[in-house]
Write a protein that holds these residues in place. Structure first.
Motif, PDB file in Angstrom:
ATOM      1  N   GLN A  72      11.340  14.256   5.680  1.00 22.06           N
ATOM      2  CA  GLN A  72      11.941  15.196   6.823  1.00 22.06           C
ATOM      3  C   GLN A  72      13.117  14.251   7.468  1.00 22.06           C
ATOM      4  O   GLN A  72      13.037  13.211   7.727  1.00 22.06           O
ATOM      5  CB  GLN A  72      10.739  15.181   7.883  1.00 22.06           C
ATOM      6  N   ASN A 272       5.913   2.530   2.687  1.00 21.70           N
ATOM      7  CA  ASN A 272       5.905   2.479   1.009  1.00 21.70           C
ATOM      8  C   ASN A 272       5.582   4.045   0.814  1.00 21.70           C
ATOM      9  O   ASN A 272       5.118   4.715   1.577  1.00 21.70           O
ATOM     10  CB  ASN A 272       4.529   1.546   0.721  1.00 21.70           C
ATOM     11  N   TYR A 274       4.311   6.609  -2.580  1.00 21.40           N
ATOM     12  CA  TYR A 274       3.295   6.345  -3.678  1.00 21.40           C
ATOM     13  C   TYR A 274       3.723   7.636  -4.848  1.00 21.40           C
ATOM     14  O   TYR A 274       3.915   8.597  -4.418  1.00 21.40           O
ATOM     15  CB  TYR A 274       1.843   6.913  -3.042  1.00 21.40           C
ATOM     16  N   ARG A 285      -7.960   5.393  -9.981  1.00 24.02           N
ATOM     17  CA  ARG A 285      -6.651   5.424  -9.700  1.00 24.02           C
ATOM     18  C   ARG A 285      -5.616   4.707 -10.313  1.00 24.02           C
ATOM     19  O   ARG A 285      -5.870   3.347 -10.184  1.00 24.02           O
ATOM     20  CB  ARG A 285      -6.333   6.074  -8.557  1.00 24.02           C
ATOM     21  N   ILE A 289       3.558   2.031  -6.181  1.00 21.94           N
ATOM     22  CA  ILE A 289       3.797   1.979  -4.738  1.00 21.94           C
ATOM     23  C   ILE A 289       5.182   1.209  -4.588  1.00 21.94           C
ATOM     24  O   ILE A 289       5.415   0.093  -4.930  1.00 21.94           O
ATOM     25  CB  ILE A 289       2.718   1.056  -4.098  1.00 21.94           C
ATOM     26  N   GLN A 291       7.880  -0.147  -2.571  1.00 24.80           N
ATOM     27  CA  GLN A 291       7.682  -1.073  -1.482  1.00 24.80           C
ATOM     28  C   GLN A 291       8.740  -0.705  -0.387  1.00 24.80           C
ATOM     29  O   GLN A 291      10.077  -0.410  -0.709  1.00 24.80           O
ATOM     30  CB  GLN A 291       7.535  -2.490  -1.689  1.00 24.80           C
ATOM     31  N   ARG A 298       4.965  -1.841  -6.889  1.00 25.95           N
ATOM     32  CA  ARG A 298       3.558  -2.482  -6.818  1.00 25.95           C
ATOM     33  C   ARG A 298       2.866  -1.345  -7.873  1.00 25.95           C
ATOM     34  O   ARG A 298       2.694  -0.451  -7.636  1.00 25.95           O
ATOM     35  CB  ARG A 298       2.979  -2.549  -5.643  1.00 25.95           C
ATOM     36  N   PHE A 300      -0.811  -0.696  -9.262  1.00 27.91           N
ATOM     37  CA  PHE A 300      -1.892  -0.990  -8.816  1.00 27.91           C
ATOM     38  C   PHE A 300      -3.157  -0.167  -9.557  1.00 27.91           C
ATOM     39  O   PHE A 300      -3.075   0.987  -9.778  1.00 27.91           O
ATOM     40  CB  PHE A 300      -2.233  -0.867  -7.133  1.00 27.91           C
ATOM     41  N   TYR A 312       3.558  -6.860  -9.133  1.00 25.24           N
ATOM     42  CA  TYR A 312       4.801  -6.438  -8.405  1.00 25.24           C
ATOM     43  C   TYR A 312       5.725  -6.355  -9.363  1.00 25.24           C
ATOM     44  O   TYR A 312       5.891  -7.502 -10.026  1.00 25.24           O
ATOM     45  CB  TYR A 312       5.099  -7.126  -7.163  1.00 25.24           C
ATOM     46  N   GLU A 360       0.378   9.732  -2.502  1.00 26.95           N
ATOM     47  CA  GLU A 360      -0.910   8.758  -2.563  1.00 26.95           C
ATOM     48  C   GLU A 360      -2.036  10.109  -2.901  1.00 26.95           C
ATOM     49  O   GLU A 360      -1.818  11.194  -2.960  1.00 26.95           O
ATOM     50  CB  GLU A 360      -1.371   8.099  -1.247  1.00 26.95           C
ATOM     51  N   ASN A 362      -4.403  11.332  -1.289  1.00 24.21           N
ATOM     52  CA  ASN A 362      -4.662  12.146  -0.263  1.00 24.21           C
ATOM     53  C   ASN A 362      -3.627  12.927   0.385  1.00 24.21           C
ATOM     54  O   ASN A 362      -3.676  13.676   1.174  1.00 24.21           O
ATOM     55  CB  ASN A 362      -5.505  11.445   0.752  1.00 24.21           C
ATOM     56  N   GLY A 363      -2.535  12.984  -0.392  1.00 22.22           N
ATOM     57  CA  GLY A 363      -1.355  13.596  -0.197  1.00 22.22           C
ATOM     58  C   GLY A 363      -0.404  13.106   1.064  1.00 22.22           C
ATOM     59  O   GLY A 363       0.837  13.753   1.442  1.00 22.22           O
ATOM     60  N   ASN A 364      -0.605  11.883   1.338  1.00 19.46           N
ATOM     61  CA  ASN A 364       0.088  11.209   2.306  1.00 19.46           C
ATOM     62  C   ASN A 364       1.184  10.373   1.421  1.00 19.46           C
ATOM     63  O   ASN A 364       1.068   9.929   0.328  1.00 19.46           O
ATOM     64  CB  ASN A 364      -0.897  10.230   3.101  1.00 19.46           C
ATOM     65  N   ARG A 365       2.143   9.767   2.194  1.00 25.22           N
ATOM     66  CA  ARG A 365       2.973   8.668   1.790  1.00 25.22           C
ATOM     67  C   ARG A 365       3.802   9.178   0.346  1.00 25.22           C
ATOM     68  O   ARG A 365       3.583   8.761  -0.521  1.00 25.22           O
ATOM     69  CB  ARG A 365       2.480   7.361   1.462  1.00 25.22           C
TER      70      ARG A 365
ATOM     71  N   ASP B  28      -4.053   1.790   5.265  1.00 22.45           N
ATOM     72  CA  ASP B  28      -4.392   1.718   3.495  1.00 22.45           C
ATOM     73  C   ASP B  28      -4.748   0.285   3.297  1.00 22.45           C
ATOM     74  O   ASP B  28      -4.995  -0.646   4.192  1.00 22.45           O
ATOM     75  CB  ASP B  28      -3.307   2.257   3.185  1.00 22.45           C
ATOM     76  N   PHE B  29      -4.946   0.125   1.955  1.00 19.01           N
ATOM     77  CA  PHE B  29      -5.610  -1.065   1.505  1.00 19.01           C
ATOM     78  C   PHE B  29      -4.516  -2.217   1.525  1.00 19.01           C
ATOM     79  O   PHE B  29      -4.812  -3.418   1.298  1.00 19.01           O
ATOM     80  CB  PHE B  29      -6.115  -0.888   0.064  1.00 19.01           C
ATOM     81  N   GLU B  30      -3.548  -2.005   1.937  1.00 18.92           N
ATOM     82  CA  GLU B  30      -2.365  -3.039   2.090  1.00 18.92           C
ATOM     83  C   GLU B  30      -2.015  -3.278   3.295  1.00 18.92           C
ATOM     84  O   GLU B  30      -1.270  -4.070   3.710  1.00 18.92           O
ATOM     85  CB  GLU B  30      -0.709  -2.538   1.467  1.00 18.92           C
ATOM     86  N   ASN B  32      -1.186  -1.068   5.714  1.00 16.82           N
ATOM     87  CA  ASN B  32      -0.121  -0.383   6.445  1.00 16.82           C
ATOM     88  C   ASN B  32      -0.649   0.775   7.176  1.00 16.82           C
ATOM     89  O   ASN B  32      -1.497   1.490   6.524  1.00 16.82           O
ATOM     90  CB  ASN B  32       0.690   0.105   5.460  1.00 16.82           C
ATOM     91  N   TYR B  34      -0.774   4.684   8.390  1.00 13.63           N
ATOM     92  CA  TYR B  34      -0.023   5.828   8.212  1.00 13.63           C
ATOM     93  C   TYR B  34      -0.558   7.095   8.690  1.00 13.63           C
ATOM     94  O   TYR B  34      -1.782   7.000   9.124  1.00 13.63           O
ATOM     95  CB  TYR B  34      -0.012   6.283   6.601  1.00 13.63           C
ATOM     96  N   PRO B  35       0.184   8.257   9.066  1.00 16.25           N
ATOM     97  CA  PRO B  35      -0.546   9.397   9.719  1.00 16.25           C
ATOM     98  C   PRO B  35      -1.357  10.112   8.871  1.00 16.25           C
ATOM     99  O   PRO B  35      -1.072  10.251   7.668  1.00 16.25           O
ATOM    100  CB  PRO B  35       0.672  10.347  10.107  1.00 16.25           C
ATOM    101  N   LYS B  38      -0.754  16.217   8.884  1.00 11.09           N
ATOM    102  CA  LYS B  38       0.156  16.918   8.299  1.00 11.09           C
ATOM    103  C   LYS B  38       1.309  17.683   9.047  1.00 11.09           C
ATOM    104  O   LYS B  38       2.341  18.241   8.441  1.00 11.09           O
ATOM    105  CB  LYS B  38      -0.250  18.025   7.262  1.00 11.09           C
TER     106      LYS B  38
END
Lengths: 392, 111
Positions: A72, A272, A274, A285, A289, A291, A298, A300, A312, A360, A362-365, B28-30, B32, B34-35, B38
């Motif tokens: 965005q 980050n 993904y 999975r 990632i 960075q 990274r 993973f 990395y 990711e 779940n649709g994030n990042r 997250d597992f790192e 960080n 995040y929202p 959506k």
């Protein structure tokens, strides 16, 4: 080399989908969404607006399109194509509207002429203590040099519209000049002030000289994104691209394989980003990632909830990178740009994989950048094959 | 998915960021954050109500007037009403306002 199970080379699409080349039955197609129109460079080199949910296959400076996935962003300028408007404060310059065809093929490019040395038009209070990226589409008329300035100090970055280079830059200014069709350039700069705010101006150094100008944009960000048209008073936001859910459980029912990506990742300092081949959750999975600090990716891996791989690799962001991971029980190899960079000899292969996401699981990042090619094989490529595939 | 647009005036940036955090944040597992929602959120900040005035040397004669409140625009996905705690700070404009989401009219999709 045998065909991959899934291969995405951006070429076909419709609203809501990016088609994969393989498989041919549509199982590998990706879901795509973007809740707003956005612009791309089409095959003819023109800037084109595409509708909501239409993937952008971008041809900027390439014979092959890439899938453009952007975050965005907001164009904080008003009247991005009308420099005659009083929103733009003129000092020792005149603007004549709609003189030549602009980069979108319409007769909307204005002519800016310096009526004295250092003729300038401004938008006040644009530079702040947060880094912004400002850009203009420019074409030489008689002036070879053009500057984007801090109007408070006169510090600037100067672009050469003959040679298409950054001529010089004051301390704190960084920038680039991108060549387009028909003599047009998109000049851009990243800059911030140390305190307060300052005006942003476009300046012609020599009296009587002129340039064509179109498409102003300023984004609170450290890198340039596609053009966002702003036709009136106020700012305009383009929403993010989301590309997910390529393939299914049958397609990815594999016990060994290779995941290959040919991508241009953008540096996204906020977080980050993904790309993941996953089971719809986080238990099984492979994840790439990118960075947020912009020098490493990274790789993973998780199998049945057990982390088995974390490595990395240094890459150059904002450029093409070809990365592959080959995987089978107790053997995982990572290739980056034609080199075998890492081998891991323990771990189970993730099971139940059912989707390739440019996010990711779940649709994030969301991944942010360009996708040139993505493949999933159901066999471990040989070292020679993997090196050949990942060589730039 | 149905969309609605809301425009909000918060008392401060801190309050706005708290409200946004309440919409959902995970780690997250790192490590960080995040929202997890959506929705598309744009922080407009203290918007300019009146342009400044400048002399021919671009020296400021009169400073621009900025709003005291902190402005946020949101495209809500799949919501019929403002989330809890947001309605109090919503504003109802009769124009598109100082910021638009490309291709999506506020007036036609007002929350």
């Amino acid at each position: 080399m045998e065909n991959p199970k899934l291969m995405l080379i951006p070429s076909g699409y419709r609203s809501g989908n990016v088609y994969s080349i393989l498989p041919t039955d549509g199982v590998g197609d990706f879901d795509f969404s973007r809740n707003a129109p956005a612009t791309r460079v089409n095959k003819d080199g023109l800037i084109e607006t595409v509708n909501n949910d239409v993937p952008r296959l971008d041809w900027l400076n390439s014979d092959c399109p890439s899938l453009l996935l952007e975050p965005q962003r907001t164009n904080e300028f008003s009247y991005s194509e009308d420099f005659t408007n009083s929103y733009w404060y003129k000092q020792d310059c005149s603007i004549t509207s709609n003189q030549i065809f602009s980069p979108d093929g319409n007769l909307t490019a204005d002519l800016m002429t310096a009526t004295s040395n250092n003729g300038t038009f401004f938008s006040f209070n644009q530079w702040t203590t947060t880094t912004k990226t400002a850009s203009f589409y420019l074409k030489k008329n008689t002036s070879t040099l053009i500057r984007i300035i801090n109007s408070s100090t006169g510090e600037n970055i100067t672009f050469n519209l003959d040679s298409g280079v950054v001529q010089s830059a004051s301390t704190g200014f960084e920038g680039d000049i991108i060549s387009l069709n028909n003599g047009w350039y998109r000049v851009n700069t990243q800059y911030q002030v140390s305190s307060g705010t300052s005006g942003l101006g476009l300046r012609i150094p020599i009296s009587g000289e002129s340039v064509y100008v179109w498409g102003a944009q300023i984004e609170t960000a450290t890198y340039l994104t596609s053009y966002i048209k702003s036709t009136g008073v106020g700012t305009v936001t383009r929403q993010k691209d989301i590309c997910i859910n390529g393939g299914d459980a049958d397609l990815f029912n594999i016990t060994e394989g290779t995941l290959f990506l040919d991508v241009t990742p953008y540096i996204y300092p906020s977080a980050n980003t993904y790309i993941s081949l996953n089971d719809g959750g986080s238990s099984d999975r492979f994840v790439f990632i990118f960075q947020s600090y912009g020098t490493e990716v990274r790789l993973f891996g998780v199998s049945s909830g057990v982390n088995f791989l974390s490595n990395y690799q240094t890459i150059t962001f904002n450029q093409k990178n070809k990365i592959a991971i080959t995987f089978k029980q107790n053997e995982f190899k990572i290739y980056v740009n034609g080199l075998l960079k890492h081998t891991d000899t323990s771990g189970n292969v993730p099971i139940g994989l059912n989707q390739l996401d440019f996010t990711e699981h779940n649709g994030n990042r969301n991944f942010q950048g360009k996708v040139h090619n993505a493949r999933v094989y159901d066999r471990v490529l040989t070292q020679a094959e993997a090196i050949e595939l990942t060589t730039i | 998915m149905e969309i609605k647009i809301g425009k909000y005036e918060f008392k401060s940036e801190e309050q706005a960021l708290d409200k946004i955090q309440d919409l959902g944040v995970d780690t997250d597992f790192e490590g960080n954050k995040y929202p997890t929602h959506k929705h598309a959120i744009v922080l407009l900040g203290h918007i300019m109500l009146e342009q400044g005035e400048y002399d021919e040397n671009l020296e400021e004669i009169k400073a621009p007037v900025l709003s005291e409140s902190y402005h946020v625009d949101v495209v809500w996905y799949g919501l019929e009403n403002h989330p809890y705690g947001w309605k109090t700070y919503s504003v109802d404009l009769e124009s598109e306002g100082m910021h638009q989401f490309a291709g999506v009219s506020y007036l036609e999709n007002k929350m």
